[in-house]
Design a protein around this motif. Structure first.
Motif, PDB file in Angstrom:
ATOM      1  N   GLY A 143       9.632  -3.883   1.393  1.00 15.21           N
ATOM      2  CA  GLY A 143       9.485  -2.633   2.073  1.00 15.21           C
ATOM      3  C   GLY A 143      10.611  -1.710   1.337  1.00 15.21           C
ATOM      4  O   GLY A 143      11.645  -2.338   0.711  1.00 15.21           O
TER       5      GLY A 143
ATOM      6  N   GLN B 167      12.369   2.045   2.504  1.00 17.13           N
ATOM      7  CA  GLN B 167      12.288   3.078   3.497  1.00 17.13           C
ATOM      8  C   GLN B 167      13.471   4.174   3.215  1.00 17.13           C
ATOM      9  O   GLN B 167      14.610   3.811   2.867  1.00 17.13           O
TER      10      GLN B 167
ATOM     11  N   ASP C 279       5.056  -3.521  -0.939  1.00 19.44           N
ATOM     12  CA  ASP C 279       4.136  -3.664   0.250  1.00 19.44           C
ATOM     13  C   ASP C 279       4.144  -2.431   0.918  1.00 19.44           C
ATOM     14  O   ASP C 279       3.098  -2.127   1.491  1.00 19.44           O
ATOM     15  N   ASP C 280       5.305  -1.876   1.421  1.00 20.80           N
ATOM     16  CA  ASP C 280       5.279  -0.729   2.458  1.00 20.80           C
ATOM     17  C   ASP C 280       6.360   0.347   1.968  1.00 20.80           C
ATOM     18  O   ASP C 280       7.741  -0.168   1.651  1.00 20.80           O
TER      19      ASP C 280
ATOM     20  N   ARG D 144       8.271   4.139   3.117  1.00 16.57           N
ATOM     21  CA  ARG D 144       8.294   5.022   4.109  1.00 16.57           C
ATOM     22  C   ARG D 144       9.264   6.106   3.708  1.00 16.57           C
ATOM     23  O   ARG D 144      10.272   5.598   3.661  1.00 16.57           O
TER      24      ARG D 144
ATOM     25  N   GLY E  58       3.869   7.953   3.352  1.00 20.51           N
ATOM     26  CA  GLY E  58       3.757   6.562   3.760  1.00 20.51           C
ATOM     27  C   GLY E  58       2.673   6.082   2.447  1.00 20.51           C
ATOM     28  O   GLY E  58       1.794   6.467   2.619  1.00 20.51           O
ATOM     29  N   VAL E  59       3.012   4.806   1.927  1.00 18.78           N
ATOM     30  CA  VAL E  59       2.197   4.237   1.061  1.00 18.78           C
ATOM     31  C   VAL E  59       2.261   2.819   1.163  1.00 18.78           C
ATOM     32  O   VAL E  59       3.367   2.234   1.417  1.00 18.78           O
ATOM     33  N   GLN E  60       0.843   2.418   1.404  1.00 19.50           N
ATOM     34  CA  GLN E  60       0.569   0.872   1.375  1.00 19.50           C
ATOM     35  C   GLN E  60       0.475   0.161   0.219  1.00 19.50           C
ATOM     36  O   GLN E  60      -0.423   0.422  -0.484  1.00 19.50           O
ATOM     37  N   SER E  61       1.085  -1.087   0.101  1.00 17.20           N
ATOM     38  CA  SER E  61       0.559  -1.867  -1.199  1.00 17.20           C
ATOM     39  C   SER E  61       0.600  -0.947  -2.485  1.00 17.20           C
ATOM     40  O   SER E  61      -0.414  -1.073  -3.171  1.00 17.20           O
TER      41      SER E  61
ATOM     42  N   ASN F  69      -4.253   2.772  -6.882  1.00 13.34           N
ATOM     43  CA  ASN F  69      -3.371   2.564  -5.816  1.00 13.34           C
ATOM     44  C   ASN F  69      -3.565   3.749  -5.089  1.00 13.34           C
ATOM     45  O   ASN F  69      -3.441   4.597  -5.443  1.00 13.34           O
TER      46      ASN F  69
END
Length: 218
Positions: free
Chosen positions: A75, A77, A122-123, A125, A152-155, A166
């Motif tokens: 992660g 952030q 993975d994450d 923020r 926010g971006v996932q993976s 992506n």
């Protein structure tokens, strides 16, 4: 480690960039391999840093990186980041940093075999961001800012020579009201971006000064 990192950032990195840097706190967890940097500020104008944030947190996944042959972050952030750019008559407020980092030109090196690099997060923020742009290069100073930036971006996966796309999604509140929404997917190398932009209730008069500095239009 935290004390040494803080000292390196506020002395060595500050000297490299030619700017004052302040950091209130750096914390490192050797078991989880996570790093936290709180209240960072890179100086520019009085009371208005070039770059600042309240909290930056990154979680490094060592096992996945070791066995997956890639750099993997569980992660990332970033809370309340602030970027303030200024265009002046001859340059920008970050031009001196670019020149210092560029240094003397190096002689050309023989072409090397292209290496493969893969990074997976993975994450991601980014919350409550602020971007401000001041144009003082024309006859009329102009200022615009975008606040409440939430990304926010996932993976997220970046790899050289990889065909995987992506997803990304960015939402921002525009100056004077209105919303901007950008979403889609991309590939890093070779670069490919598919995107959709949605804008609503944009107040065009907030950008009129920028236009007037470039063309005789009111």
């Amino acid at each position: 480690v935290p004390g040494k990192l803080k000292d390196v950032v506020q002395t060595d990195v500050a000297q490299l960039l030619g700017r004052d840097i302040s950091v209130e706190r750096i914390a490192f967890n050797p078991f989880a391999l996570s790093l936290t940097v709180e209240k960072f500020s890179l100086s520019d104008r009085p009371q208005q840093p070039l770059l600042a944030w309240q909290r930056f947190f990154v979680d490094f996944d060592a096992w996945a990186s070791l066995f997956g042959w890639q750099i993997k972050l569980g992660g990332l952030q970033l809370d309340a980041p602030q970027i303030t750019l200024e265009q002046r008559k001859q340059d920008f407020n970050f031009s001196d940093i670019v020149q210092r980092l560029a240094g003397e030109e190096k002689p050309p090196q023989p072409a090397a075999e292209k290496s493969v690099l893969a990074i997976r997060i993975d994450d991601i923020r980014i919350r409550d961001g602020l971007f401000r742009f001041d144009d003082n290069s024309g006859s009329k100073p102009a200022t615009s800012s975008v606040d409440n930036i939430d990304i926010g971006v996932q993976s997220l996966y970046l790899a050289t020579g990889d065909d995987q796309l992506n997803p990304f999604h960015l939402r921002a509140k525009m100056p004077g009201g209105g919303l901007l929404d950008l979403s889609g997917d991309y590939r890093a190398d070779p670069l490919l971006v598919n995107g959709t932009v949605k804008a609503s209730d944009i107040r065009l008069e907030k950008f009129a000064d920028f236009v007037e500095n470039r063309v005789p239009l009111k």
